[in-house]
Structures are given as C-alpha cells and as structure tokens.
Design an enzyme around this catalytic site. Sequence first.
Site, PDB file in Angstrom:
ATOM      1  N   ARG A 263       0.477  -1.476   0.140  1.00 20.08           N
ATOM      2  CA  ARG A 263       0.512  -0.236   0.419  1.00 20.08           C
ATOM      3  C   ARG A 263       0.869   1.057   0.177  1.00 20.08           C
ATOM      4  O   ARG A 263       2.198   1.336   0.375  1.00 20.08           O
ATOM      5  CB  ARG A 263      -1.097  -0.157   0.745  1.00 20.08           C
ATOM      6  CG  ARG A 263       0.400  -0.530   2.487  1.00 20.08           C
ATOM      7  CD  ARG A 263      -0.380   0.767   3.860  1.00 20.08           C
ATOM      8  NE  ARG A 263      -0.333   1.933   2.847  1.00 20.08           N
ATOM      9  CZ  ARG A 263       0.949   2.307   3.856  1.00 20.08           C
ATOM     10  NH1 ARG A 263       1.706   1.403   4.106  1.00 20.08           N
ATOM     11  NH2 ARG A 263       0.455   3.919   3.528  1.00 20.08           N
ATOM     12  N   GLY A 264      -0.004   2.582   0.103  1.00 23.65           N
ATOM     13  CA  GLY A 264       1.109   3.572  -0.322  1.00 23.65           C
ATOM     14  C   GLY A 264       1.072   3.683  -1.824  1.00 23.65           C
ATOM     15  O   GLY A 264       1.552   2.869  -2.360  1.00 23.65           O
ATOM     16  N   ALA A 265       0.905   5.048  -2.157  1.00 25.26           N
ATOM     17  CA  ALA A 265       0.719   5.558  -4.281  1.00 25.26           C
ATOM     18  C   ALA A 265       1.753   4.769  -4.619  1.00 25.26           C
ATOM     19  O   ALA A 265       1.707   4.163  -5.254  1.00 25.26           O
ATOM     20  CB  ALA A 265       0.608   7.064  -3.833  1.00 25.26           C
TER      21      ALA A 265
ATOM     22  N   ARG B 226      -7.213  -0.749  -7.129  1.00 27.03           N
ATOM     23  CA  ARG B 226      -7.606   0.747  -5.928  1.00 27.03           C
ATOM     24  C   ARG B 226      -8.277   1.789  -7.809  1.00 27.03           C
ATOM     25  O   ARG B 226      -7.114   2.159  -8.130  1.00 27.03           O
ATOM     26  CB  ARG B 226      -6.615   0.951  -5.154  1.00 27.03           C
ATOM     27  CG  ARG B 226      -6.548  -0.278  -4.371  1.00 27.03           C
ATOM     28  CD  ARG B 226      -5.731   0.049  -2.700  1.00 27.03           C
ATOM     29  NE  ARG B 226      -6.075   0.867  -1.935  1.00 27.03           N
ATOM     30  CZ  ARG B 226      -5.642   1.599  -1.183  1.00 27.03           C
ATOM     31  NH1 ARG B 226      -4.386   1.716  -0.855  1.00 27.03           N
ATOM     32  NH2 ARG B 226      -6.332   2.449   0.184  1.00 27.03           N
TER      33      ARG B 226
ATOM     34  N   GLN C 116      -2.543   2.494   9.896  1.00 26.51           N
ATOM     35  CA  GLN C 116      -1.164   2.804   9.169  1.00 26.51           C
ATOM     36  C   GLN C 116      -0.074   3.748  10.255  1.00 26.51           C
ATOM     37  O   GLN C 116       0.575   2.918  10.126  1.00 26.51           O
ATOM     38  CB  GLN C 116      -0.988   3.334   8.011  1.00 26.51           C
ATOM     39  CG  GLN C 116      -2.459   2.554   6.487  1.00 26.51           C
ATOM     40  CD  GLN C 116      -3.927   2.859   7.027  1.00 26.51           C
ATOM     41  OE1 GLN C 116      -4.419   3.030   7.948  1.00 26.51           O
ATOM     42  NE2 GLN C 116      -3.950   2.776   5.714  1.00 26.51           N
TER      43      GLN C 116
ATOM     44  N   ASP D 231      -2.338  10.941  -2.947  1.00 24.74           N
ATOM     45  CA  ASP D 231      -2.307   9.617  -3.867  1.00 24.74           C
ATOM     46  C   ASP D 231      -2.562  10.368  -4.680  1.00 24.74           C
ATOM     47  O   ASP D 231      -2.413  10.052  -5.634  1.00 24.74           O
ATOM     48  CB  ASP D 231      -3.941   8.917  -3.123  1.00 24.74           C
ATOM     49  CG  ASP D 231      -3.091   8.602  -1.483  1.00 24.74           C
ATOM     50  OD1 ASP D 231      -3.315   8.697  -0.644  1.00 24.74           O
ATOM     51  OD2 ASP D 231      -3.108   7.154  -1.979  1.00 24.74           O
TER      52      ASP D 231
ATOM     53  N   ASN E 243      -5.659  12.726   0.025  1.00 22.78           N
ATOM     54  CA  ASN E 243      -4.655  11.337   0.723  1.00 22.78           C
ATOM     55  C   ASN E 243      -5.262  11.246   1.967  1.00 22.78           C
ATOM     56  O   ASN E 243      -6.798  11.053   1.596  1.00 22.78           O
ATOM     57  CB  ASN E 243      -3.433  12.418   1.570  1.00 22.78           C
ATOM     58  CG  ASN E 243      -2.384  11.998   2.316  1.00 22.78           C
ATOM     59  OD1 ASN E 243      -2.401  10.459   1.583  1.00 22.78           O
ATOM     60  ND2 ASN E 243      -1.932  12.023   3.117  1.00 22.78           N
ATOM     61  N   LYS E 244      -4.517  10.248   2.542  1.00 21.81           N
ATOM     62  CA  LYS E 244      -5.141   8.683   4.123  1.00 21.81           C
ATOM     63  C   LYS E 244      -6.823  10.115   4.165  1.00 21.81           C
ATOM     64  O   LYS E 244      -6.402  10.891   4.693  1.00 21.81           O
ATOM     65  CB  LYS E 244      -4.687   8.863   4.726  1.00 21.81           C
ATOM     66  CG  LYS E 244      -5.385   7.644   5.454  1.00 21.81           C
ATOM     67  CD  LYS E 244      -6.097   6.475   5.243  1.00 21.81           C
ATOM     68  CE  LYS E 244      -5.894   5.845   4.284  1.00 21.81           C
ATOM     69  NZ  LYS E 244      -6.832   4.760   2.907  1.00 21.81           N
TER      70      LYS E 244
HETATM   71  O1  MRU Z   1      -4.566   3.597   1.924  1.00 22.09           O
HETATM   72  P1  MRU Z   1      -3.470   3.639   2.014  1.00 22.09           P
HETATM   73  O2  MRU Z   1      -2.372   2.952   3.365  1.00 22.09           O
HETATM   74  O3  MRU Z   1      -2.610   3.202   0.632  1.00 22.09           O
HETATM   75  O4  MRU Z   1      -2.598   5.154   1.850  1.00 22.09           O
HETATM   76  C1  MRU Z   1      -1.535   5.654   1.622  1.00 22.09           C
HETATM   77  C2  MRU Z   1      -1.380   6.738   1.521  1.00 22.09           C
HETATM   78  O5  MRU Z   1      -2.384   8.051   1.907  1.00 22.09           O
HETATM   79  C3  MRU Z   1      -0.649   7.838   1.476  1.00 22.09           C
HETATM   80  O6  MRU Z   1      -0.522   9.477   2.378  1.00 22.09           O
HETATM   81  C4  MRU Z   1      -0.268   8.188   0.154  1.00 22.09           C
HETATM   82  O7  MRU Z   1      -0.528   7.071  -0.299  1.00 22.09           O
HETATM   83  C5  MRU Z   1       1.532   8.720   0.036  1.00 22.09           C
HETATM   84  S1  MRU Z   1       2.254   7.322   0.257  1.00 22.09           S
HETATM   85  C6  MRU Z   1       4.349   7.877   0.066  1.00 22.09           C
END
Ligand code: MRU
Length: 352
Positions: free
Chosen positions: A53-55, A96, A203, A244, A254-255
């Site tokens: 996970r994470g962009a 996603r 997270q 994201d 973002n999250k």
């Molecule tokens: O749902 P996730 O855990 O994939 O969400 C991640 C985030 O929102 C991060 O802040 C974003 O992807 C940037 S990661 C460098």
Amino acid sequence: MEKTIFDVPTVTLDDDSSSLLIIDQTLLPGELKQIALKEQPAIHEAIYKLRVRGAPAIGVAAAHGIYLAAKALDMDDTADFAAEFLKARDYLKSSRPTAVNLAWALERMTRVMLEKLDEGVPAVKAALLKETLEIQREDEETCRAIGEYGLSLLKPGDGLLTHCNAGQLATSRYGTATAPMYLGHERGYGFHIFCDETRPLLQGARLTATELSSAGMDVTLICDNMAATVLKKGLVDAIFVGCDRVAMNGDTANKIGTMPLAIAAKRFGVPFYVCAPTSTIDPDTATGDGIVIEERPAEEVSDMWYRERMTGDRVKVFNPAFDVTDAELITAFVTEKGILKPPFDISLATVK
Ligand code: MRU
C-alpha cells in the site's frame, strides 16, 4: 539479530522465480513476513487488501505485476499479445481507484509495450523488464530528493507531525513525508515526531510509528482526534503528509483525516507540507472534484481490531479511504524537482 523492515524490501521483483515479493503489511507490526505473488489475482488481492500500500509502492507493485503478466503470455502474435496485456492492465488498474501512481505506472508500461510491439514479443518483454526496474529505481531517487528539499524547511529540534504512512513502507525507500525525517535523523537533527494513529486501518500506529521508532527516532503516537490539541499546544513546527493524487489546481487526495488536519494547521498557524512525487500529480485531473474516492468495507470501522463488533448490529457505516484537502490549506508541495508554492495552478504546471 531479528530482521526489521529495513532489512526487507517493501516491494521488489524476483525475475528468476517470476514473483512479486512484498512485505505483507497487514501483519505488521506483529510479524515481518515477505510473501511471493505470482498470479494476477494474488497481486490484485494484495493491492486491494493493502498488503502492499501507499501510492508509490502500489505503482511499483503494479508495474512489476503487469511485467509478470506479460512474461507469462506464451504467444508470438503481437496483436493477441497486446490484447491480453491490455486486459491484464485493466484488471490490475481496478484494484484501487484513488492513488494515481497505479494508473501512471501501468500507463508507462503500456506505452513501452506499444512502442516495442513491432519488434516482436521477446523484445517487448525485455523492454518491460527494463522499464519496471527503472520505475522502482526512480522511486528511491525521488524520495531521497524529496527528503533533501523537505529538510531545507526544517531546523534541529523541530516538532513534526505526520498522518497515515507515507514512509519506507509506502515506497521503495525513505518514504515521501518521512524522507526529511530520515535524512534529518542521519544528520543529528533530533526531531520530535507525532504520528496520527490513522483510523480505521491504523497505518500511522502500526506502520509509521513503528517504522520511525525502529530507525531510532523520537516518536509519540496520538489518536487522530488529538492532533488539534497537540498543534494548539505549540508542539509541532511543521506537518508533512503524503498524497495519492494531486489535481492541477493543488487540491490533494490523501488518507482520510488529512483534510481536518490541514484545517487545524491553518487555525494554529502550522505549515502544512504535502510531499508529492511528480508521478502523483495528475495532469488529467483539474480539481479535487474530479478525484474518485475509494470506499471500503464497513467491517474495517465496526469490527477490525476489536474482539467483537463494537457498535449496534443495525448501525450503518461510511468508510471513505481518502479525503481531499483544498489547495488553499496547503503551504507548499515538496517534490523531487523542488518546493512548489502557491499559486499552485502555475507552480504545478511547471513540473508536469
Ligand atoms: O490506503 P493507503 O494506506 O494506501 O493510503 C496511503 C496514503 O494515504 C499515503 O499517505 C499516500 O499513499 C502517500 S504514500 C507515499
């Protein structure tokens, strides 16, 4: 000595065994386990379930995934190969919807496939391997550059706050929002770092707080609803978050929980920095209104992490995974190409 996340790559390709290797992040921090994924449904599931996970990390995973799909295609006809490739691309892309890095990496791989098609299937496969490794290499370089620019905004002893995990576990190395923290730590800055726990999937607590404290940093965990209090107390000099998808006017997905944090930051005069690889800036999205927000299963809110369901049986749940922070709440974007200040419609256009 026991291994930590710094001994195991977040995401990598093992071409010899035709596998995508990832740390299964759903098991952290209790268990550090690397899993090998070979089949497309397993890769799709791992992205959807946030095992990876994470962009940036899902961009790299998708690039390796589509390469593995192409490698497994046993055919010489280039038209058939291209058709199967596009099917696999659309399948992975559906895992996603919000993080644009996923679509960005798949489009980059698709472009390479189309450019090489005339040279035959083996040439396409070789070019795809080269490209996917390049995407991963660039990710690490990008994060380090973001770290240098981000660090230039800070001074030793600063209090910092971050939300979710935009760390090593969300990228190939260093993270984005955490990159200035890693570089500052290496150089003895002695930051005090607050991590939002980040409901509902935690997270911030499970990943970021553990990650940064394992690296030896001073970390304090707070619940998301405590952030405004910490800001009001003057304990935070700057907020760094990841993203994201960044629209061309600066609105940023973002999250979930990032937007209220930005509102609180404005109220208490704390700079709010979004660390953004330029791959997360989406030239096809004009404003935040155009960003599709992923909604996830109700159980993540009502049942996960609890011994038994923690709310009434008939209670409805709303579980959007991301929110959109208005551009006007953002102090600056920290990209690998430099720090971008308002007006964002002009500064973002210079790097895209
Ligand atoms: O749902 P996730 O855990 O994939 O969400 C991640 C985030 O929102 C991060 O802040 C974003 O992807 C940037 S990661 C460098």
